[in-house]
Design an enzyme around this catalytic site. Sequence first.
Site, PDB file in Angstrom:
ATOM      1  N   HIS A   1       1.155   8.224  -3.201  1.00 24.66           N
ATOM      2  CA  HIS A   1       1.659   6.867  -3.032  1.00 24.66           C
ATOM      3  C   HIS A   1       0.693   6.838  -1.673  1.00 24.66           C
ATOM      4  O   HIS A   1       1.054   7.506  -0.692  1.00 24.66           O
ATOM      5  CB  HIS A   1       2.916   6.540  -2.934  1.00 24.66           C
TER       6      HIS A   1
ATOM      7  N   GLU B   1      -4.018   3.335  -8.094  1.00 26.95           N
ATOM      8  CA  GLU B   1      -3.642   2.110  -7.538  1.00 26.95           C
ATOM      9  C   GLU B   1      -4.465   1.691  -6.631  1.00 26.95           C
ATOM     10  O   GLU B   1      -3.899   1.909  -4.558  1.00 26.95           O
ATOM     11  CB  GLU B   1      -1.503   2.471  -6.783  1.00 26.95           C
TER      12      GLU B   1
ATOM     13  N   GLU C   1       1.309   4.762  -0.023  1.00 32.89           N
ATOM     14  CA  GLU C   1       2.224   4.290   1.587  1.00 32.89           C
ATOM     15  C   GLU C   1       2.088   6.068   2.288  1.00 32.89           C
ATOM     16  O   GLU C   1       2.466   5.889   3.773  1.00 32.89           O
ATOM     17  CB  GLU C   1       3.397   3.631   1.587  1.00 32.89           C
TER      18      GLU C   1
ATOM     19  N   GLY D   1       1.392  -4.746  -3.552  1.00 30.26           N
ATOM     20  CA  GLY D   1       2.192  -5.545  -2.574  1.00 30.26           C
ATOM     21  C   GLY D   1       1.457  -6.457  -1.595  1.00 30.26           C
ATOM     22  O   GLY D   1       1.977  -7.539  -0.593  1.00 30.26           O
TER      23      GLY D   1
ATOM     24  N   ASN E   1       8.704   1.302  -8.823  1.00 30.79           N
ATOM     25  CA  ASN E   1       9.375   1.974  -8.037  1.00 30.79           C
ATOM     26  C   ASN E   1       9.763   1.531  -7.087  1.00 30.79           C
ATOM     27  O   ASN E   1       9.560   0.268  -6.243  1.00 30.79           O
ATOM     28  CB  ASN E   1       7.808   2.384  -7.933  1.00 30.79           C
TER      29      ASN E   1
ATOM     30  N   SER F   1       0.521  -5.239  -7.369  1.00 33.08           N
ATOM     31  CA  SER F   1       0.781  -6.022  -7.514  1.00 33.08           C
ATOM     32  C   SER F   1       0.987  -6.642  -9.436  1.00 33.08           C
ATOM     33  O   SER F   1       0.787  -8.052  -9.549  1.00 33.08           O
ATOM     34  CB  SER F   1       0.089  -7.292  -7.169  1.00 33.08           C
TER      35      SER F   1
ATOM     36  N   LYS G   1      10.787   1.895  -4.198  1.00 34.43           N
ATOM     37  CA  LYS G   1      10.331   2.061  -2.753  1.00 34.43           C
ATOM     38  C   LYS G   1      12.396   2.473  -1.485  1.00 34.43           C
ATOM     39  O   LYS G   1      12.955   2.588  -2.117  1.00 34.43           O
ATOM     40  CB  LYS G   1       9.509   0.887  -2.190  1.00 34.43           C
TER      41      LYS G   1
HETATM   42  P1  PGA Z   1       3.584  -3.359  -5.610  1.00 33.92           P
HETATM   43  O1  PGA Z   1       4.214  -1.876  -5.558  1.00 33.92           O
HETATM   44  O2  PGA Z   1       3.655  -3.519  -7.153  1.00 33.92           O
HETATM   45  O3  PGA Z   1       4.686  -4.093  -4.693  1.00 33.92           O
HETATM   46  O4  PGA Z   1       2.456  -3.852  -5.126  1.00 33.92           O
HETATM   47  C1  PGA Z   1       3.218  -0.639  -6.347  1.00 33.92           C
HETATM   48  C2  PGA Z   1       3.376  -0.268  -5.893  1.00 33.92           C
HETATM   49  O5  PGA Z   1       3.131   0.350  -4.416  1.00 33.92           O
HETATM   50  O6  PGA Z   1       3.314   1.362  -6.533  1.00 33.92           O
END
Ligand code: PGA
Length: 254
Positions: free
Chosen positions: A98, A170, A100, A176, A12, A216, A14
């Site tokens: 997601h 997740e 976010e 992140g 992803n 992560s 983003k």
């Molecule tokens: P990350 O994000 O691997 O940077 O923790 C995962 C995601 O948001 O799908």
Amino acid sequence: MEKNRKLIIAGNWKMNKTVAEAVDLVQGLKRELGTVKEVDIVVCPPFTALNDVSKQILDSNIWLGSQNMSEHNSGAFTGEIAAGMLKEFSVRYVILGHSERRQHQRETDDLISRKLRAAHGASLKAIVCVGETIGEREAGETETVVERQLRGSLSGVKAGEMAETIIAYEPVWAIGTGKNATAAQAQEVHAFIRKTVGELFNASVAKRVRIQYGGSVKPANARELMSRPDVDGALVGGASLEIRSFSDIIKNSI
Ligand code: PGA
């Protein structure tokens, strides 16, 4: 490792990568991963790079995904992108709900379920994201939250459509942050998700549905996470932005 579900590892990206950067990244992934057959590899660039990435991955083992889509098919929805438009670029997967988007765009389970039905209507395979915040985990509410998100976002979906739908667990506190869930923590919630899918649909759907872990994921923790019986892949953010780290996650998972 023997699992009867094929691993699916998705990047992803983003809101990152210009078109030129996206093309560089995907060319590098093709070089590194060209012989991999054991994993469904998916990249989810921003909308603006879909066209060029799509051309790059023709005849490769890399699939294209989108990070979001509208619940509507067309019409007066300024700034939105419909499933049919994604299909023009041979998009096969779409990430829905997601954390976010749940947080910043206030997406609800109800909206996600409408998007999911629109995705199914266009034969797109959805990656539906669920996961608890740190406050919810510390309050012992992980299963309650995940079950509510599953019931809400999968409502109205038929069993036949569900087998092709992917769930991404997740935990919000792991995204992140560099602080991944341990393999044991991931397995515990994945098993709970599979059990809940079995209750909502049936045992054969539960057995087939693929459940990704996200938060992560790095080359160093991928093997351990993927070794768990109910972990069927990964949704990778930060570490999917570089050729080396995303390729190593995939190679270490096989
Ligand atoms: P990350 O994000 O691997 O940077 O923790 C995962 C995601 O948001 O799908």
